[in-house]
Scaffold this active site. Structure first.
Site, short mmCIF file in Angstrom:
data_model
loop_
_atom_site.label_atom_id
_atom_site.label_comp_id
_atom_site.label_asym_id
_atom_site.label_seq_id
_atom_site.Cartn_x
_atom_site.Cartn_y
_atom_site.Cartn_z
N GLY A 187 15.66 38.22 46.18
CA GLY A 187 15.63 37.42 47.40
C GLY A 187 14.39 37.73 48.22
O GLY A 187 13.37 38.19 47.68
N SER A 188 14.49 37.51 49.51
CA SER A 188 13.31 37.65 50.36
C SER A 188 12.99 39.13 50.64
O SER A 188 13.87 39.99 50.60
CB SER A 188 13.56 36.93 51.68
OG SER A 188 14.70 37.46 52.30
N VAL A 191 15.16 40.52 53.58
CA VAL A 191 16.53 40.97 53.24
C VAL A 191 16.45 42.17 52.28
O VAL A 191 17.30 43.06 52.34
CB VAL A 191 17.39 39.81 52.66
CG1 VAL A 191 18.78 40.30 52.30
CG2 VAL A 191 17.50 38.67 53.67
N GLY A 192 15.41 42.22 51.46
CA GLY A 192 15.23 43.36 50.57
C GLY A 192 15.20 44.68 51.34
O GLY A 192 15.74 45.69 50.90
N GLU A 209 13.83 42.47 43.61
CA GLU A 209 12.98 41.40 43.07
C GLU A 209 12.68 40.48 44.25
O GLU A 209 13.53 39.67 44.63
CB GLU A 209 13.73 40.65 41.95
CG GLU A 209 14.04 41.51 40.73
CD GLU A 209 12.83 41.76 39.84
OE1 GLU A 209 11.86 40.98 39.92
OE2 GLU A 209 12.85 42.73 39.07
N CYS A 243 9.71 31.85 43.11
CA CYS A 243 9.16 33.07 43.71
C CYS A 243 7.75 33.34 43.22
O CYS A 243 6.94 33.88 43.96
CB CYS A 243 10.06 34.24 43.40
SG CYS A 243 10.36 34.44 41.64
P1 NAD Z 1 17.48 35.55 50.81
O1 NAD Z 1 16.88 36.90 50.90
O2 NAD Z 1 17.68 34.78 52.05
O3 NAD Z 1 18.93 35.62 50.12
C1 NAD Z 1 19.15 36.25 48.87
C2 NAD Z 1 20.59 36.71 48.80
O4 NAD Z 1 20.83 37.67 49.83
C3 NAD Z 1 21.63 35.61 48.99
O5 NAD Z 1 22.69 35.81 48.10
C4 NAD Z 1 22.08 35.79 50.44
O6 NAD Z 1 23.43 35.41 50.66
C5 NAD Z 1 21.93 37.29 50.63
N1 NAD Z 1 21.63 37.66 52.03
C6 NAD Z 1 21.00 36.89 52.96
N2 NAD Z 1 20.88 37.58 54.13
C7 NAD Z 1 21.44 38.78 53.91
C8 NAD Z 1 21.64 39.94 54.73
N3 NAD Z 1 21.21 39.98 56.00
N4 NAD Z 1 22.25 41.00 54.20
C9 NAD Z 1 22.67 40.99 52.90
N5 NAD Z 1 22.53 39.92 52.10
C10 NAD Z 1 21.92 38.84 52.58
O7 NAD Z 1 16.60 34.76 49.75
P2 NAD Z 1 16.75 33.25 49.27
O8 NAD Z 1 16.38 32.34 50.40
O9 NAD Z 1 18.05 33.05 48.57
O10 NAD Z 1 15.60 33.20 48.14
C11 NAD Z 1 14.27 33.01 48.45
C12 NAD Z 1 13.49 34.29 48.43
O11 NAD Z 1 13.76 35.01 47.25
C13 NAD Z 1 12.00 34.06 48.43
O12 NAD Z 1 11.37 35.00 49.25
C14 NAD Z 1 11.61 34.29 46.98
O13 NAD Z 1 10.29 34.65 46.77
C15 NAD Z 1 12.55 35.35 46.60
N6 NAD Z 1 12.77 35.35 45.16
C16 NAD Z 1 12.28 36.35 44.39
C17 NAD Z 1 12.45 36.31 43.02
C18 NAD Z 1 11.93 37.38 42.10
O14 NAD Z 1 12.33 37.37 40.95
N7 NAD Z 1 11.08 38.28 42.54
C19 NAD Z 1 13.12 35.24 42.45
C20 NAD Z 1 13.60 34.24 43.28
C21 NAD Z 1 13.43 34.30 44.63
#
Ligand code: NAD
Length: 462
Positions: A187-188, A191-192, A209, A243
């Site tokens: 994810g982002s 949030v990471g 990731e 991503c």
């Molecule tokens: P996101 O970080 O908003 O959400 C990812 C997951 O985290 C979701 O399941 C969401 O419900 C959960 N989440 C959201 N907020 C949270 C919190 N405060 N605490 C705990 N969990 C939480 O990301 P997104 O919008 O789903 O995806 C887009 C992002 O992911 C982009 O930044 C993209 O670059 C990245 N991404 C990376 C890869 C990779 O392989 N490196 C692949 C796909 C997407």
């Protein structure tokens, strides 16, 4: 049952799974493969409803890579799981040494919405191949695909082995408070950081990731037709919500005009029918964000080169290219994650290196060039999770390459054997034998002869 009780039941079961025969893991993976193959239409339908993802893109970027990963793991599992013998140093002669790959235990996988099947299931496959219990938290923004994955996994695995926990950040937060043995988050970056903080409470292992801005450098030696096609696909597949999509381009000023014409031509060819071949932007909030980035750039002096059609009813944005973009505008500061492509010019390769190195380390880095010296220089002088030369995005598709970021774009990696290792603990095992007596020479009493021996070992470092 509460989520805590379900977690507890997985924890108990994880001790049984450690000693279960390997063929049981293979059978689970095989069932998964059969389910996916026989439900391709439903998977395509779910993603079409979630965000208008074209069938071809679901087949090639979601179903095919997951099936490939399953079959690669099934084929290699015996070899991967076998203890790996290693030789001892002189002093330990007579001992037998090996690395045992044991399951970590109970792992949490948090997935994003953009490749909702691929980015949830490839880690699940790796975790199961490594013998773990899994809780999967898919994205709330793709409810149809998340439900389908829950139906699939609950029809194959008991909840004390694999469980899907649907919901938004509240359920994520609850899950993150539990003492998982490994947390795999995609994810982002923002949030990471939350995930890593939560993991530190229990010292859970983490894989992150994440995203970021992946640059593409196009020098004057590049094959421009080829480059334009590769950029047009890599950037706009999944409507730019990838991503590792090229986030912005740096084009040599010598070939700038010609290249931009070729890029426009490729966009005409590839996206003749965007209603059919281009996914929607995931939500109105995301489209609004793209619109702000676009408008701010234009008001700061950027020029629209191609596209720019926003449809707030249908949640779509046509493939859009802008140039003369001031680098201080938000579009050049945050990850774009949509069908909007800023293009910058350069006169000297060093400018691009300085620009990239002054920013967070990218997930991917793209080089389009036929000049070996330029390719080698860019490879050596920059860093990124992964690099693709004369193509974009496709390095993700080779399971023999570790996939992951570096610095702000991520921590750890997976795919193929790397995924198996991520979800395994490498346990060192030394077995002493009756032959292993050399070590006794360093036990007390410390006679002058033994001290001489110690000095000899230090001198020759054996
Ligand atoms: P996101 O970080 O908003 O959400 C990812 C997951 O985290 C979701 O399941 C969401 O419900 C959960 N989440 C959201 N907020 C949270 C919190 N405060 N605490 C705990 N969990 C939480 O990301 P997104 O919008 O789903 O995806 C887009 C992002 O992911 C982009 O930044 C993209 O670059 C990245 N991404 C990376 C890869 C990779 O392989 N490196 C692949 C796909 C997407």
């Amino acid at each position: 049952m509460t989520i805590e009780q379900l977690f507890e039941s997985q924890r108990k079961n994880s001790w049984n799974l450690r000693t279960a025969p390997l063929h049981e893991r293979v059978e689970g993976l095989k069932k998964l493969s059969l389910w996916i193959e026989s439900h391709q239409d439903q998977i395509c339908q779910a993603m079409s409803e979630d965000f208008g993802k074209p069938e071809m893109e679901v087949l090639m970027t979601e179903i095919y890579p997951v099936l490939q990963e399953i079959h690669y793991a099934m084929k290699n599992l015996k070899k991967w799981a076998r203890p790996q013998k290693v030789s001892p140093p002189l002093l330990l002669v007579g001992t037998k040494n090996a690395i045992y790959y044991e399951p970590k235990g109970v792992v949490l996988i948090i997935a994003p919405w953009n490749y909702p099947f691929n980015l949830a299931m490839i880690p699940v496959v790796a975790a199961l191949a490594a013998g773990n219990c899994v809780i999967l938290k898919p994205s709330e923004l793709t409810p149809k695909t998340s439900q389908l994955m829950e139906d699939m996994l609950s029809s194959i695995f008991a909840p004390n082995h694999v469980l899907v926990a649907q919901g938004d950040k509240d359920i994520s937060t609850k899950l993150l408070s539990l003492p998982f043995d490994h947390i795999f988050f995609t994810g982002s970056t923002q949030v990471g950081k939350i995930v890593m903080k939560a993991a530190s409470e229990h010292l859970s292992d983490v894989t992150l990731e994440l995203g970021g801005k992946s640059p593409a450098i196009i020098d004057s030696s590049a094959d421009l037709d080829w480059t334009a096609q590769k950029i047009a696909w890599g950037k706009f597949v999944n409507a730019g919500q990838t991503c590792l999509a090229p986030d912005y381009l740096f084009v040599d000023s010598e070939i700038y005009g010609v290249f931009m014409e070729k890029l426009k031509h490729q966009l005409e060819v590839l996206y003749k029918d965007p209603a059919k071949d281009l996914a929607r932007v995931i939500s109105s909030r995301h489209l609004q964000r793209l619109s702000s980035l676009f408008n701010e750039a234009l008001s700061a002096g950027a020029k629209l080169v191609y596209g720019g059609q926003f449809d707030f009813q249908k949640n779509t944005l046509s493939p859009t290219v802008i140039d003369q973009v001031p680098v201080t505008t938000q579009v050049m500061l945050e990850e774009i994650f949509g069908p909007l492509l800023p293009v910058l010019k350069f006169n000297n390769l060093n400018e691009t290196i300085e620009f990239v190195n002054a920013r967070p380390k990218p997930l991917s880095f793209y080089i389009f060039s036929k000049n070996k010296a330029n390719v080698d220089r860019l490879l050596a002088a920059t860093t990124a999770g992964g690099v693709c030369v004369n193509d974009s995005v496709i390095h993700f598709a080779n399971h023999n390459l570790p996939f992951g970021g570096v610095g702000e774009s991520g921590l750890g990696n997976y795919h193929g054997h790397y995924g198996f290792k991520t979800f395994s603990h490498s346990k060192s095992v030394l077995k002493q034998s009756a032959l292993g007596r050399l070590l006794n020479l360093i036990y007390p009493p410390y006679t002058p002869w033994k001290i001489k021996l110690a000095k000899f070992l230090i001198r020759w470092k054996i």
